[in-house]
Write a protein that holds these residues in place. Structure first.
Motif, PDB file in Angstrom:
ATOM      1  N   SER A  12       0.766  -1.276  -0.062  1.00 58.28           N
ATOM      2  CA  SER A  12      -0.160  -0.060   0.105  1.00 58.28           C
ATOM      3  C   SER A  12       0.782   1.384  -0.111  1.00 58.28           C
ATOM      4  CB  SER A  12      -0.910  -0.094   1.180  1.00 58.28           C
ATOM      5  OG  SER A  12      -1.245   1.242   1.626  1.00 58.28           O
ATOM      6  N   VAL A  13       0.662   2.218  -0.941  1.00 55.74           N
ATOM      7  CA  VAL A  13       1.358   3.668  -0.939  1.00 55.74           C
ATOM      8  C   VAL A  13       1.170   4.336   0.172  1.00 55.74           C
ATOM      9  CG1 VAL A  13       1.333   5.666  -2.294  1.00 55.74           C
ATOM     10  CG2 VAL A  13       1.109   3.780  -3.536  1.00 55.74           C
ATOM     11  N   GLN A  14      -0.140   4.526   0.650  1.00 61.31           N
ATOM     12  CA  GLN A  14      -0.353   5.150   1.987  1.00 61.31           C
ATOM     13  C   GLN A  14       0.275   4.441   3.167  1.00 61.31           C
ATOM     14  OE1 GLN A  14      -0.396   7.464   0.223  1.00 61.31           O
ATOM     15  NE2 GLN A  14      -2.248   8.824   1.036  1.00 61.31           N
ATOM     16  N   SER A  15       0.533   3.226   3.204  1.00 64.73           N
ATOM     17  CA  SER A  15       1.039   2.566   4.355  1.00 64.73           C
ATOM     18  C   SER A  15       2.567   2.531   4.319  1.00 64.73           C
ATOM     19  CB  SER A  15       0.753   1.127   4.534  1.00 64.73           C
ATOM     20  OG  SER A  15      -0.593   0.829   4.527  1.00 64.73           O
ATOM     21  N   PHE A  16       3.248   2.753   2.986  1.00 66.83           N
ATOM     22  CA  PHE A  16       4.427   3.012   2.977  1.00 66.83           C
ATOM     23  C   PHE A  16       5.050   4.308   3.527  1.00 66.83           C
ATOM     24  CE2 PHE A  16       8.269   4.756   0.853  1.00 66.83           C
ATOM     25  CZ  PHE A  16       8.936   3.638   0.595  1.00 66.83           C
ATOM     26  N   LYS A  17       4.087   5.469   3.273  1.00 63.92           N
ATOM     27  CA  LYS A  17       4.818   6.687   3.874  1.00 63.92           C
ATOM     28  C   LYS A  17       4.655   6.755   5.583  1.00 63.92           C
ATOM     29  CE  LYS A  17       0.525   9.785   3.308  1.00 63.92           C
ATOM     30  NZ  LYS A  17       0.196  10.702   2.471  1.00 63.92           N
ATOM     31  N   VAL A  18       3.695   5.808   6.093  1.00 66.73           N
ATOM     32  CA  VAL A  18       3.707   6.029   7.523  1.00 66.73           C
ATOM     33  C   VAL A  18       4.811   5.143   7.998  1.00 66.73           C
ATOM     34  CG1 VAL A  18       2.417   5.188   9.450  1.00 66.73           C
ATOM     35  CG2 VAL A  18       1.266   6.265   7.419  1.00 66.73           C
ATOM     36  N   ARG A  19       5.089   3.882   7.277  1.00 64.76           N
ATOM     37  CA  ARG A  19       6.295   3.305   7.760  1.00 64.76           C
ATOM     38  C   ARG A  19       7.415   3.907   7.726  1.00 64.76           C
ATOM     39  NH1 ARG A  19       3.507  -0.893   4.460  1.00 64.76           N
ATOM     40  NH2 ARG A  19       5.247  -0.748   3.024  1.00 64.76           N
ATOM     41  N   MET A  20       7.808   4.665   6.692  1.00 65.93           N
ATOM     42  CA  MET A  20       8.895   5.588   6.541  1.00 65.93           C
ATOM     43  C   MET A  20       8.938   6.579   7.746  1.00 65.93           C
ATOM     44  SD  MET A  20      10.504   7.191   2.969  1.00 65.93           S
ATOM     45  CE  MET A  20      12.091   8.144   3.131  1.00 65.93           C
ATOM     46  N   CYS A  21       7.873   7.238   7.715  1.00 62.87           N
ATOM     47  CA  CYS A  21       7.771   8.227   9.044  1.00 62.87           C
ATOM     48  C   CYS A  21       8.219   7.286  10.236  1.00 62.87           C
ATOM     49  CB  CYS A  21       6.411   8.799   9.100  1.00 62.87           C
ATOM     50  SG  CYS A  21       6.388  10.162  10.176  1.00 62.87           S
ATOM     51  N   LEU A  22       7.529   6.269  10.634  1.00 61.00           N
ATOM     52  CA  LEU A  22       8.075   5.676  11.917  1.00 61.00           C
ATOM     53  C   LEU A  22       9.671   5.308  11.725  1.00 61.00           C
ATOM     54  CD1 LEU A  22       5.007   3.212  11.852  1.00 61.00           C
ATOM     55  CD2 LEU A  22       5.639   4.695  13.984  1.00 61.00           C
ATOM     56  N   ALA A  23      10.043   4.943  10.590  1.00 61.12           N
ATOM     57  CA  ALA A  23      11.527   4.827  10.611  1.00 61.12           C
ATOM     58  C   ALA A  23      12.446   5.787  10.754  1.00 61.12           C
ATOM     59  CB  ALA A  23      11.903   3.856   9.316  1.00 61.12           C
ATOM     60  N   GLU A  24      12.122   6.945  10.091  1.00 61.95           N
ATOM     61  CA  GLU A  24      12.718   8.045  10.273  1.00 61.95           C
ATOM     62  C   GLU A  24      12.704   8.828  11.821  1.00 61.95           C
ATOM     63  OE1 GLU A  24      14.596  10.513   8.512  1.00 61.95           O
ATOM     64  OE2 GLU A  24      14.677   9.043   6.852  1.00 61.95           O
ATOM     65  N   LEU A  25      11.704   8.358  12.312  1.00 66.56           N
ATOM     66  CA  LEU A  25      11.460   8.991  13.752  1.00 66.56           C
ATOM     67  C   LEU A  25      12.174   7.810  14.909  1.00 66.56           C
ATOM     68  CD1 LEU A  25       7.979  10.489  13.470  1.00 66.56           C
ATOM     69  CD2 LEU A  25      10.276  11.787  13.694  1.00 66.56           C
ATOM     70  N   ASP A  26      12.274   6.846  14.058  1.00 60.99           N
ATOM     71  CA  ASP A  26      12.955   5.811  14.939  1.00 60.99           C
ATOM     72  C   ASP A  26      11.962   5.279  16.270  1.00 60.99           C
ATOM     73  OD1 ASP A  26      15.138   3.947  15.851  1.00 60.99           O
ATOM     74  OD2 ASP A  26      15.962   5.286  17.204  1.00 60.99           O
ATOM     75  N   LEU A  27      10.665   5.293  16.092  1.00 61.31           N
ATOM     76  CA  LEU A  27       9.833   4.925  16.684  1.00 61.31           C
ATOM     77  C   LEU A  27       9.440   3.305  16.725  1.00 61.31           C
ATOM     78  CD1 LEU A  27       7.195   7.929  16.313  1.00 61.31           C
ATOM     79  CD2 LEU A  27       8.510   7.609  18.166  1.00 61.31           C
ATOM     80  N   ASP A  77       4.287  14.573  16.551  1.00 63.21           N
ATOM     81  CA  ASP A  77       4.153  15.145  17.801  1.00 63.21           C
ATOM     82  C   ASP A  77       4.592  13.928  18.964  1.00 63.21           C
ATOM     83  OD1 ASP A  77       2.979  17.355  16.774  1.00 63.21           O
ATOM     84  OD2 ASP A  77       0.731  16.525  17.080  1.00 63.21           O
ATOM     85  N   ILE A  78       4.409  12.816  18.660  1.00 62.83           N
ATOM     86  CA  ILE A  78       4.800  11.962  19.516  1.00 62.83           C
ATOM     87  C   ILE A  78       6.563  11.821  19.650  1.00 62.83           C
ATOM     88  CG2 ILE A  78       5.090   9.463  19.968  1.00 62.83           C
ATOM     89  CD1 ILE A  78       2.413   9.002  18.735  1.00 62.83           C
ATOM     90  N   ALA A  79       7.089  12.140  18.501  1.00 63.52           N
ATOM     91  CA  ALA A  79       8.689  12.194  18.590  1.00 63.52           C
ATOM     92  C   ALA A  79       9.067  13.678  18.961  1.00 63.52           C
ATOM     93  CB  ALA A  79       9.007  11.829  17.258  1.00 63.52           C
ATOM     94  N   GLY A  80       8.251  14.545  19.334  1.00 68.84           N
ATOM     95  CA  GLY A  80       8.808  15.838  19.869  1.00 68.84           C
ATOM     96  C   GLY A  80       9.115  17.055  18.633  1.00 68.84           C
ATOM     97  N   GLY A  81       8.376  16.573  17.558  1.00 72.38           N
ATOM     98  CA  GLY A  81       8.351  17.776  16.559  1.00 72.38           C
ATOM     99  C   GLY A  81       9.365  17.428  15.498  1.00 72.38           C
ATOM    100  N   ARG A  82      10.174  16.611  15.548  1.00 72.43           N
ATOM    101  CA  ARG A  82      11.136  16.266  14.285  1.00 72.43           C
ATOM    102  C   ARG A  82      10.425  15.789  13.148  1.00 72.43           C
ATOM    103  NH1 ARG A  82      14.470  11.228  15.692  1.00 72.43           N
ATOM    104  NH2 ARG A  82      12.614  10.891  17.096  1.00 72.43           N
ATOM    105  N   LEU A  83      10.906  15.974  11.789  1.00 76.31           N
ATOM    106  CA  LEU A  83      10.282  15.930  10.450  1.00 76.31           C
ATOM    107  C   LEU A  83       9.572  17.227  10.079  1.00 76.31           C
ATOM    108  CD1 LEU A  83       9.610  12.075   9.982  1.00 76.31           C
ATOM    109  CD2 LEU A  83      11.606  13.656   9.111  1.00 76.31           C
ATOM    110  N   LEU A  84       9.465  18.205  11.004  1.00 76.74           N
ATOM    111  CA  LEU A  84       8.618  19.398  10.549  1.00 76.74           C
ATOM    112  C   LEU A  84       9.809  20.452  10.674  1.00 76.74           C
ATOM    113  CD1 LEU A  84       5.100  19.408  11.974  1.00 76.74           C
ATOM    114  CD2 LEU A  84       5.847  19.491   9.567  1.00 76.74           C
ATOM    115  N   PRO A  85       9.877  21.300   9.773  1.00 73.27           N
ATOM    116  CA  PRO A  85      10.935  22.452   9.686  1.00 73.27           C
ATOM    117  C   PRO A  85      10.665  23.375  10.786  1.00 73.27           C
ATOM    118  CG  PRO A  85       9.977  21.948   7.444  1.00 73.27           C
ATOM    119  CD  PRO A  85       9.274  21.304   8.495  1.00 73.27           C
TER     120      PRO A  85
END
Length: 269
Positions: A12-27, A77-85
């Motif tokens: 799933s395309v939309q699932s992909f971007k959530v998994r990538m976000c989780l990985a980037e935030l190390d959650l 938000d859970i990760a404290g704001g990372r990934l937003l400029p």
């Protein structure tokens, strides 16, 4: 921190971007795969999670959240704001790109995905096996519509239209990347996470050649593919079978799409 459960499908395309976000935030998160080929998304158990039977959905702190871009905002938000400029303008731009992926890119991805990937998979399934699989669909009207679409003629015009939209999207990305290192800012952000899903699907549709006309976008895509989070979002190979795309057909479709100038009107970010 409360456990994060992600209800998703690896393709799933939309699932992909959530998994990538989780990985980037190390959650840390728990995978709850929803096998769309078996219509797990329409079972009573999953419909209690997501009443529309869509993926992804995320459960956190006892509450279920849906819509992939909203889920990614929650994760930030859970990760404290990372990934937003840091600046207000850049944050707004990042959210605009995420919304653009939802409203323009993802709908354009659907026709080539269905015609080039899903139809090819159905063709490889023995009729008896496919009939048994489709019989699991809990909703007769939607089952019949899926069956009709799976066996309908290849929708040539819809795929060509999508390819032209892809070119328009890349042209807009090219303009943005002429001004900054990443799409929304000079730092990697939610905008890049959202559009990384586009890169992954281009690759699976055997269409990365479309990037050649857009050097900045092509460079951005190369940087995206090199990220550890991109590979983690893709998941295990055995969960993402060969898409079986006919590359000769794709080449013909791309050539036809290039025969007409882009038509989609888009504002510059």
């Amino acid at each position: 921190m409360s456990e994060i459960e992600l209800f998703h499908e690896w393709g799933s395309v939309q699932s992909f971007k959530v998994r990538m976000c989780l990985a980037e935030l190390d959650l840390p998160w728990t995978s709850r795969r929803i096998d769309l080929s078996r219509f797990d998304n329409l079972t009573p158990a999953y419909l209690t999670v997501h009443p529309k039977g869509l993926v992804p959905a995320l459960r956190w702190n006892g509450e279920v959240f849906v819509e992939s871009s909203d889920i990614n905002e929650l994760l930030v938000d859970i990760a404290g704001g990372r990934l937003l400029p840091s600046s207000i303008g850049e944050r707004a731009r990042a959210r605009s790109w995420a919304r653009f992926e939802d409203e323009v890119v993802h709908p354009a991805i659907r026709p080539p995905t269905f015609n080039l990937i899903l139809k090819a998979r159905v063709a490889k399934i023995a009729p008896a096996a496919f009939a048994e699989m489709i019989s699991r669909h809990p909703l007769p009207a939607r089952r019949d519509a899926y069956l009709a679409a799976a066996h309908a003629p290849f929708d040539h015009a819809a795929v060509v239209t999508s390819i032209r939209t892809f070119r328009d999207v890349m042209a807009m990305m090219e303009r943005a990347l002429a001004e900054r290192h990443w799409l929304a800012a000079d730092s990697f952000s939610l905008a890049d996470v959202a559009m990384a899903a586009f890169v992954d699907r281009l690759d699976r549709l055997a269409m990365p050649a479309l990037l050649a006309a857009f050097p900045r976008t092509s460079d951005w895509a190369t940087r995206i593919r090199a990220l550890k989070s991109f590979a983690e979002a893709q998941g295990p190979d055995n969960a993402r079978p060969d898409p079986l795309v006919n590359t000769a057909v794709v080449a013909t479709l791309i050539a036809e799409a290039h025969g007409q100038a882009p038509t989609l009107e888009m504002e510059r970010f």
